[in-house]
Design a protein around this motif. Structure first.
Motif, PDB file in Angstrom:
ATOM      1  N   SER A 418     -18.277  -0.689  28.713  1.00 53.49           N
ATOM      2  CA  SER A 418     -19.427  -0.580  27.808  1.00 53.49           C
ATOM      3  C   SER A 418     -19.387  -1.671  26.755  1.00 53.49           C
ATOM      4  O   SER A 418     -20.408  -2.271  26.405  1.00 53.49           O
ATOM      5  CB  SER A 418     -19.435   0.802  27.154  1.00 53.49           C
ATOM      6  OG  SER A 418     -20.434   0.896  26.167  1.00 53.49           O
ATOM      7  N   GLY A 419     -18.178  -1.947  26.245  1.00 55.03           N
ATOM      8  CA  GLY A 419     -18.031  -2.974  25.217  1.00 55.03           C
ATOM      9  C   GLY A 419     -18.367  -4.362  25.704  1.00 55.03           C
ATOM     10  O   GLY A 419     -18.815  -5.220  24.931  1.00 55.03           O
ATOM     11  N   GLU A 420     -18.163  -4.613  26.997  1.00 53.97           N
ATOM     12  CA  GLU A 420     -18.555  -5.908  27.570  1.00 53.97           C
ATOM     13  C   GLU A 420     -20.064  -6.061  27.566  1.00 53.97           C
ATOM     14  O   GLU A 420     -20.597  -7.153  27.265  1.00 53.97           O
ATOM     15  CB  GLU A 420     -17.992  -6.025  28.986  1.00 53.97           C
ATOM     16  CG  GLU A 420     -16.490  -6.193  29.032  1.00 53.97           C
ATOM     17  CD  GLU A 420     -15.913  -6.124  30.436  1.00 53.97           C
ATOM     18  OE1 GLU A 420     -14.737  -6.483  30.611  1.00 53.97           O
ATOM     19  OE2 GLU A 420     -16.654  -5.710  31.350  1.00 53.97           O
ATOM     20  N   ARG A 421     -20.780  -4.979  27.887  1.00 58.82           N
ATOM     21  CA  ARG A 421     -22.247  -5.032  27.837  1.00 58.82           C
ATOM     22  C   ARG A 421     -22.722  -5.273  26.404  1.00 58.82           C
ATOM     23  O   ARG A 421     -23.661  -6.039  26.161  1.00 58.82           O
ATOM     24  CB  ARG A 421     -22.828  -3.732  28.389  1.00 58.82           C
ATOM     25  CG  ARG A 421     -22.598  -3.536  29.880  1.00 58.82           C
ATOM     26  CD  ARG A 421     -23.445  -2.402  30.433  1.00 58.82           C
ATOM     27  NE  ARG A 421     -23.066  -1.111  29.871  1.00 58.82           N
ATOM     28  CZ  ARG A 421     -22.161  -0.301  30.413  1.00 58.82           C
ATOM     29  NH1 ARG A 421     -21.533  -0.661  31.530  1.00 58.82           N
ATOM     30  NH2 ARG A 421     -21.902   0.874  29.866  1.00 58.82           N
ATOM     31  N   THR A 422     -22.076  -4.596  25.449  1.00 57.10           N
ATOM     32  CA  THR A 422     -22.456  -4.762  24.043  1.00 57.10           C
ATOM     33  C   THR A 422     -22.192  -6.180  23.561  1.00 57.10           C
ATOM     34  O   THR A 422     -23.004  -6.761  22.817  1.00 57.10           O
ATOM     35  CB  THR A 422     -21.687  -3.744  23.175  1.00 57.10           C
ATOM     36  OG1 THR A 422     -22.015  -2.417  23.615  1.00 57.10           O
ATOM     37  CG2 THR A 422     -22.044  -3.890  21.715  1.00 57.10           C
ATOM     38  N   VAL A 433     -16.460  -5.536  22.768  1.00 53.75           N
ATOM     39  CA  VAL A 433     -16.465  -5.219  21.346  1.00 53.75           C
ATOM     40  C   VAL A 433     -16.889  -3.768  21.157  1.00 53.75           C
ATOM     41  O   VAL A 433     -17.650  -3.208  21.953  1.00 53.75           O
ATOM     42  CB  VAL A 433     -17.425  -6.145  20.563  1.00 53.75           C
ATOM     43  CG1 VAL A 433     -18.873  -5.940  20.993  1.00 53.75           C
ATOM     44  CG2 VAL A 433     -17.281  -5.936  19.053  1.00 53.75           C
ATOM     45  N   ALA A 434     -16.352  -3.143  20.122  1.00 57.67           N
ATOM     46  CA  ALA A 434     -16.829  -1.843  19.646  1.00 57.67           C
ATOM     47  C   ALA A 434     -17.030  -1.960  18.148  1.00 57.67           C
ATOM     48  O   ALA A 434     -16.317  -2.714  17.466  1.00 57.67           O
ATOM     49  CB  ALA A 434     -15.827  -0.741  19.972  1.00 57.67           C
ATOM     50  N   HIS A 435     -17.973  -1.213  17.639  1.00 58.55           N
ATOM     51  CA  HIS A 435     -18.339  -1.341  16.233  1.00 58.55           C
ATOM     52  C   HIS A 435     -17.703  -0.239  15.380  1.00 58.55           C
ATOM     53  O   HIS A 435     -16.497  -0.257  15.165  1.00 58.55           O
ATOM     54  CB  HIS A 435     -19.859  -1.411  16.101  1.00 58.55           C
ATOM     55  CG  HIS A 435     -20.442  -2.670  16.655  1.00 58.55           C
ATOM     56  ND1 HIS A 435     -20.675  -2.846  18.010  1.00 58.55           N
ATOM     57  CD2 HIS A 435     -20.815  -3.826  16.056  1.00 58.55           C
ATOM     58  CE1 HIS A 435     -21.167  -4.064  18.213  1.00 58.55           C
ATOM     59  NE2 HIS A 435     -21.276  -4.676  17.045  1.00 58.55           N
ATOM     60  N   VAL A 436     -18.463   0.730  14.918  1.00 56.92           N
ATOM     61  CA  VAL A 436     -17.957   1.665  13.895  1.00 56.92           C
ATOM     62  C   VAL A 436     -17.664   3.056  14.442  1.00 56.92           C
ATOM     63  O   VAL A 436     -16.801   3.759  13.924  1.00 56.92           O
ATOM     64  CB  VAL A 436     -18.965   1.768  12.730  1.00 56.92           C
ATOM     65  CG1 VAL A 436     -18.463   2.696  11.636  1.00 56.92           C
ATOM     66  CG2 VAL A 436     -19.240   0.386  12.154  1.00 56.92           C
TER      67      VAL A 436
END
Length: 779
Positions: A418-422, A433-436
């Motif tokens: 999921s983080g790759e898509r983001t 990446v992941a955010h908060v």
């Protein structure tokens, strides 16, 4: 001669007695009245199931939990047009128009849909409640007619119990969530035959159906998904074994009459990750009920103690252990130095909570750990990535519970795709990446508001926790398994950094310092910026760890070289403002709240090792100035974090002052973002409301006062407060490099120590201010 021998024998027996007394001192929370609110109930858990009994006389309410019970579902809330707005956002930030940049972010650079407001993001939810309604021989009673009441939670055995007298009969209840057959067990008894008369009800506020039959109670339901996919299903079954009486069905209740003892079995499960929960719920009941209660309790205790008994801690004496815990909390505020046993108890309670709220192969503890009494838990009971879930794991390694870090590693591995898509959608960047915020469904998108949702070092901060497990365990197989996660996170930052026009440094843009804001020269406020200090520190730490991992594993030299080249172009570990504090942002902005709950710009001090009194004395002094302005109050997790900072700065008395602050009794449950954190009567930390990170953060703070190993050497008693100096002993602490450490102290000085390692290994050790090289024992 005979008298001398007798004297020596007497001294020997006295030493053995004192040693055994210290080891066998019961670690317990106890009370002389039933709980009148959920924040007074006793938390039990086996890493999957939880229950919190209140010990009521007329009615007992036992809140049930399953750590996998979430509403919501996997979703794709990425805005795949967001990256197109990066040039405009970055231009506005470079021109100092942060407020205008934030407007663009709010319109075009947040997640799609409703974000964390409701499904499909979802929410951790209570499983339901088991209620016991009692009838006594003398008819209905009220709480004024009982005597000799006692209620306690044993940390030694992970059991709870209560006892009391009504009408000349002594009633007892014992509770545990079994580490053996993986279900919850309650045993009720009376010291006179046929005195137990009560009904058993099982319910949930919504989305459930309860039925009763001769075989027991069953409650099933399905939560909202928020998508076309089916929501999570769950099942709870309750059965009762009755001795000396009868069991019958009345409506949707079980009615127990004239029993001498009753054992209640509660089996529960969900279909999280397509688990065959229907079969397992029945199978666990069958297995458990085929054993005696004594066999169940013995197996439960043995498995629990395999974890809990790895470490013991004594600070001074425990002469206050005979005072009820709620009273002890109050007394501690009035005279903390008279109860040196409470910090040791609290530390062990933290270890108990870790063991009880997570297990290998399942989920890490969330904002509530495992325990929730609401359908909609505060902040969704989710995984906040800007300090909270990380804090939940800070004490795990040093407290000798290393494998309990593994569920977090598995959760993070599940976020990568999921983080790759983001990363592509918002930054057109490599890696992930992941955010908060995240959930059990792998959410990595920005949050629904620019003011807090665009902080982008959630993934980097998680990687710090993953690296810590390797640093302590030295497990190369584990390092190899997490390397793709670390690598992907580093690739993201490496590919999205831009060059700041003023300084020439490589910085993130856009970003923010977690949940904080600042004043612009035009008088407006903003959160969006480029290159906040926490970003620079986390990226510096991550690059360093990936470079080290690449060398250890002998792989990815090209990535290593690229990271090494950019590492020297990052902003420094910290920069000092004109007033002597660490700057929180790339620009020396004026903060909107000087006592803000987050102190994110000191990440380099803790959990990282970028700022230390030895290597960076100027930054360490600036960190002190930062903390003095920030103050000592806040939500419980914030107080705990500052306790950790002061421990790293080797100011034991100031760290202890913060510990006393977090132990302040409170009953408040309203949502709080500022001052006012504390401790509930059951020693769960109050934001308020309940957030378990304060427990784990303060536990980590105590450990950091006793031992540190982040700066290239192991130091014993680096932040010893005067209140603990008289005497103490700890066995089983862990240090980086796979060392197990035990030591004693007296008058603030270490009097003996013992280090073991799987291989006899050289290590630098600082004891009583002297740094030397020693060789550990093999063990």
């Amino acid at each position: 001669m005979i008298n001398q021998r007798i004297f020596r024998l007497f001294i020997g027996f006295a030493m053995i007695f004192n040693y055994c007394s210290a080891q066998e001192m019961p670690l317990r929370l106890w009370y002389n009245k039933p709980a009148s609110r959920w924040e007074e109930t006793l938390p039990l858990g086996n890493g999957r199931l939880g229950m919190m009994p209140d010990g009521g006389i007329d009615q007992e309410n036992i809140v049930l939990n399953d750590i996998t019970l979430w509403s919501g579902a996997p979703q794709d809330a990425n805005n795949y047009e967001a990256y197109k707005y990066l040039p405009e956002i970055r231009r506005l930030l470079a021109e100092g128009k942060n407020d205008q940049a934030q407007e663009v972010v709010d319109k075009n650079f947040i997640c799609t849909g409703v974000g964390s407001a409701r499904e499909p993001f979802g929410c951790y939810q209570t499983l339901g409640s088991l209620k016991l309604h009692f009838n006594y021989d003398k008819g209905h009673t009220d709480d004024t007619l009982y005597s000799d009441y006692h209620r306690e939670l044993s940390l030694n055995n992970a059991t709870a119990n209560c006892s009391y007298k009504v009408g000349g009969v002594t009633y007892k209840r014992s509770y545990f969530t079994s580490f053996g057959d993986d279900l919850s067990i309650i045993r009720l008894s009376a010291d006179k035959a046929h005195q137990l008369n009560f009904t058993i009800d099982l319910s949930r506020p919504e989305r459930s159906v309860t039925s009763a039959s001769d075989s027991g109670l069953a409650m099933s339901g399905q939560l909202i998904s928020g998508t076309t996919a089916p929501g999570m299903k769950f099942l709870v079954k309750v059965k009762a074994q009755v001795e000396g009486g009868s069991s019958a069905v009345s409506g949707n209740s079980l009615v127990i009459k004239d029993a001498t003892s009753v054992i209640i079995y509660i089996s529960a499960g969900t279909d999280f990750k397509n688990y065959p929960y229907l079969q397992q719920v029945d199978q666990r009941l069958t297995q458990a009920m085929a054993k005696t209660y004594a066999e169940q309790l013995s197996e439960h205790t043995r498995k629990y103690q395999q974890l809990f008994k790895r470490l013991s801690l004594t600070i001074g004496d425990n002469k206050m252990g005979d005072v009820p815990t709620d009273e002890r909390l109050v007394n501690f505020q009035n005279n903390p130095d008279a109860d040196t046993g409470l910090p040791a108890l609290f530390f062990q309670f933290g270890r108990y909570l870790s063991i009880s709220s997570t297990r290998v192969g399942l989920l890490p503890p969330n904002l509530q750990g495992l325990w929730a009494n609401q359908v909609h838990t505060p902040w969704n009971g989710d995984y906040h990535l800007d300090v909270n879930v990380q804090m939940n794991h800070w004490p795990v390694e040093v407290a000798n519970l290393s494998e309990l870090d593994l569920p977090l590693a598995e959760l993070v591995k599940g976020m990568v795709k999921s983080g790759e898509r983001t990363a592509k959608a918002y930054y057109n960047a490599d890696g992930w990446v992941a955010h908060v915020i995240t959930n059990v469904w792998g959410f990595t998108e920005p949050g629904e508001s620019a003011s807090w949702g665009v902080t982008k070092v959630g993934s980097g901060w998680l990687c710090s926790n993953l690296w810590a497990h390797y640093a302590f365990s030295q497990d190369r197989n584990y390092l190899r398994s997490i390397f793709p996660v670390l690598k992907g996170a580093a690739q993201f930052y490496n590919s999205m950094l831009i060059r700041d026009q003023k300084t020439g440094w490589l910085v993130t843009s856009p970003s923010s310092s977690p949940e904080n804001s600042f004043y612009l020269p035009n008088g407006k406020t903003a959160s969006i910026c480029q290159g906040p200090t926490i970003d620079n520190q986390i990226i510096r730490e991550l690059f360093g760890n990936v470079i080290a991992a690449s060398k250890i594993l002998g792989i990815d030299k090209s990535l290593r070289d690229s990271l090494q080249a950019n590492l020297s172009q990052l902003p420094p570990e910290g920069r000092i403002s004109k007033d002597g504090r660490i700057m929180e942002w790339l620009e020396d902005y004026k903060e909107t709240d000087i006592q803000h709950r987050h102190t994110s710009h000191l990440y380099g001090l803790y959990p990282a090792s970028l700022i230390t009194p030895e290597a960076t004395p100027d930054l360490a002094e600036a960190s002190k100035n930062t903390l003095n302005v920030r103050g000592d109050d806040g939500p419980s997790w914030s107080i705990a974090y500052r306790q950790l900072f002061w421990a790293r700065l080797r100011d034991g008395n100031r760290a202890y002052k913060l510990f006393k602050q977090i132990m302040k009794p409170t009953l408040k449950t309203g949502v709080n973002y500022g001052a006012g954190g504390g401790m509930y009567p059951n020693l769960l930390s109050a934001g308020p409301p309940f957030q378990i990170d304060g427990n784990f953060g303060a536990e980590a703070g105590i450990a950091e006062m006793l031992i540190q190993s982040h700066a290239g050497f192991i130091e014993l008693l680096p932040a010893m407060p005067d209140a603990w100096a008289a005497s103490g002993e700890v066995k089983g602490l862990r240090a980086r490099g796979n060392f197990t450490v035990s030591f004693t102290w007296k008058n603030g000085k270490v009097t003996s120590y013992h280090l073991t390692n799987p291989g006899a290994k050289h290590v630098r050790l600082k004891v009583n201010g002297v740094l030397k090289e020693v060789t550990s024992e093999k063990g």
